[in-house]
Design a protein around this motif. Structure first.
Motif, PDB file in Angstrom:
ATOM      1  N   GLU A  13      85.290  33.289  33.776  1.00  0.00           N
ATOM      2  CA  GLU A  13      84.927  31.874  33.888  1.00  0.00           C
ATOM      3  C   GLU A  13      83.852  31.663  34.947  1.00  0.00           C
ATOM      4  N   ALA A  14      83.965  32.386  36.071  1.00  0.00           N
ATOM      5  CA  ALA A  14      82.968  32.258  37.139  1.00  0.00           C
ATOM      6  C   ALA A  14      81.599  32.722  36.653  1.00  0.00           C
ATOM      7  N   LEU A  15      81.593  33.777  35.849  1.00  0.00           N
ATOM      8  CA  LEU A  15      80.336  34.268  35.277  1.00  0.00           C
ATOM      9  C   LEU A  15      79.766  33.238  34.312  1.00  0.00           C
ATOM     10  N   TYR A  16      80.620  32.661  33.476  1.00  0.00           N
ATOM     11  CA  TYR A  16      80.171  31.639  32.531  1.00  0.00           C
ATOM     12  C   TYR A  16      79.629  30.416  33.274  1.00  0.00           C
ATOM     13  N   GLU A  17      80.308  30.043  34.348  1.00  0.00           N
ATOM     14  CA  GLU A  17      79.857  28.894  35.138  1.00  0.00           C
ATOM     15  C   GLU A  17      78.444  29.122  35.660  1.00  0.00           C
ATOM     16  N   ALA A  18      78.181  30.327  36.173  1.00  0.00           N
ATOM     17  CA  ALA A  18      76.847  30.641  36.687  1.00  0.00           C
ATOM     18  C   ALA A  18      75.811  30.588  35.569  1.00  0.00           C
ATOM     19  N   LEU A  19      76.169  31.090  34.391  1.00  0.00           N
ATOM     20  CA  LEU A  19      75.236  31.082  33.263  1.00  0.00           C
ATOM     21  C   LEU A  19      74.957  29.673  32.752  1.00  0.00           C
ATOM     22  N   LEU A  20      75.973  28.831  32.781  1.00  0.00           N
ATOM     23  CA  LEU A  20      75.872  27.519  32.147  1.00  0.00           C
ATOM     24  C   LEU A  20      75.457  26.398  33.085  1.00  0.00           C
ATOM     25  N   CYS A  21      75.406  26.692  34.378  1.00  0.00           N
ATOM     26  CA  CYS A  21      75.184  25.643  35.374  1.00  0.00           C
ATOM     27  C   CYS A  21      74.001  24.746  35.029  1.00  0.00           C
ATOM     28  N   THR A  22      72.849  25.336  34.774  1.00  0.00           N
ATOM     29  CA  THR A  22      71.650  24.550  34.484  1.00  0.00           C
ATOM     30  C   THR A  22      71.834  23.716  33.221  1.00  0.00           C
ATOM     31  N   ASN A  23      72.427  24.324  32.200  1.00  0.00           N
ATOM     32  CA  ASN A  23      72.609  23.621  30.929  1.00  0.00           C
ATOM     33  C   ASN A  23      73.595  22.468  31.039  1.00  0.00           C
TER      34      ASN A  23
END
Length: 199
Positions: A51-61
């Motif tokens: 989830e932390a990895l996904y959060e970093a990937l999705l932050c801008t979006n």
């Protein structure tokens, strides 16, 4: 962050985006580490959970999505704003396979890395719904939780290969069920998908 750590961080994010696009949200953290050329311990130091990895990937979006809701609140008629927001949501979940499942489970889990992003999406959609309800163009017997549930259901459906070809039809059905002043034939047609900026 040291230069080598920053390089590892950027490399992991770039590879993770590729792996998650291929495999969805169930992608192996060990596989991401291997393909990034770093040890699993290094990956987990940066991103202790998937989830932390996904959060970093999705932050801008996700930030762009909530910002879009704020724009729609002032720039469009209430029912048009709500429909446009639902369109934005569908395009977003189609861009990130499996993300809707993660967001649905993180929605009520304050310990989740995605919780704050989910809360922002939930609040934005609730405001747009309330605005349409005040204008008399959205059904009054639902609230923000109901809308988020419908968005999640729609997002899950269009993420499935068997339902993806009917994404536009499913969108029309749900949107026309929420709005009181329009049928599915009255809804704006789908605009060509825009390539979203990567985080």
């Amino acid at each position: 962050m040291r230069a080598d750590a920053r390089k590892n961080y950027s490399q992991v994010l770039a590879v993770a985006r590729e792996v998650l696009t291929e495999q969805g949200s169930s992608a192996s953290m060990r596989d991401i580490a291997r393909r990034s050329g770093v040890g699993l311990a290094t990956l987990l130091r940066h991103f202790p959970t998937r989830e932390a990895l996904y959060e970093a990937l999705l932050c801008t979006n996700l930030d762009a999505l909530t910002h879009k809701a704020k724009e729609l609140e002032t720039a469009s008629a209430p029912e048009e704003a709500l429909v446009s927001w639902l369109r934005e949501w569908v395009e977003f979940v189609q861009s990130y396979k499996g993300v809707v499942t993660l967001m649905a489970s993180a929605h009520t889990n304050a310990d989740s890395a995605l919780y704050a992003s989910c809360a922002a999406i939930h609040s934005a959609s609730a405001r747009l719904l309330l605005r349409a309800q005040k204008a008399g163009t959205a059904r009054a017997d639902m609230n923000g939780d109901d809308l988020f549930a419908l968005m999640t259901a729609l997002g899950w459906a269009v993420d499935q290969p068997s339902f993806a070809p009917r994404a536009d039809q499913l969108f029309h059905i749900i949107a026309s069920a929420i709005l009181t002043s329009q049928t599915s034939n009255d809804l704006p047609q789908k605009h060509p998908s825009k390539k979203r900026q990567s985080s």
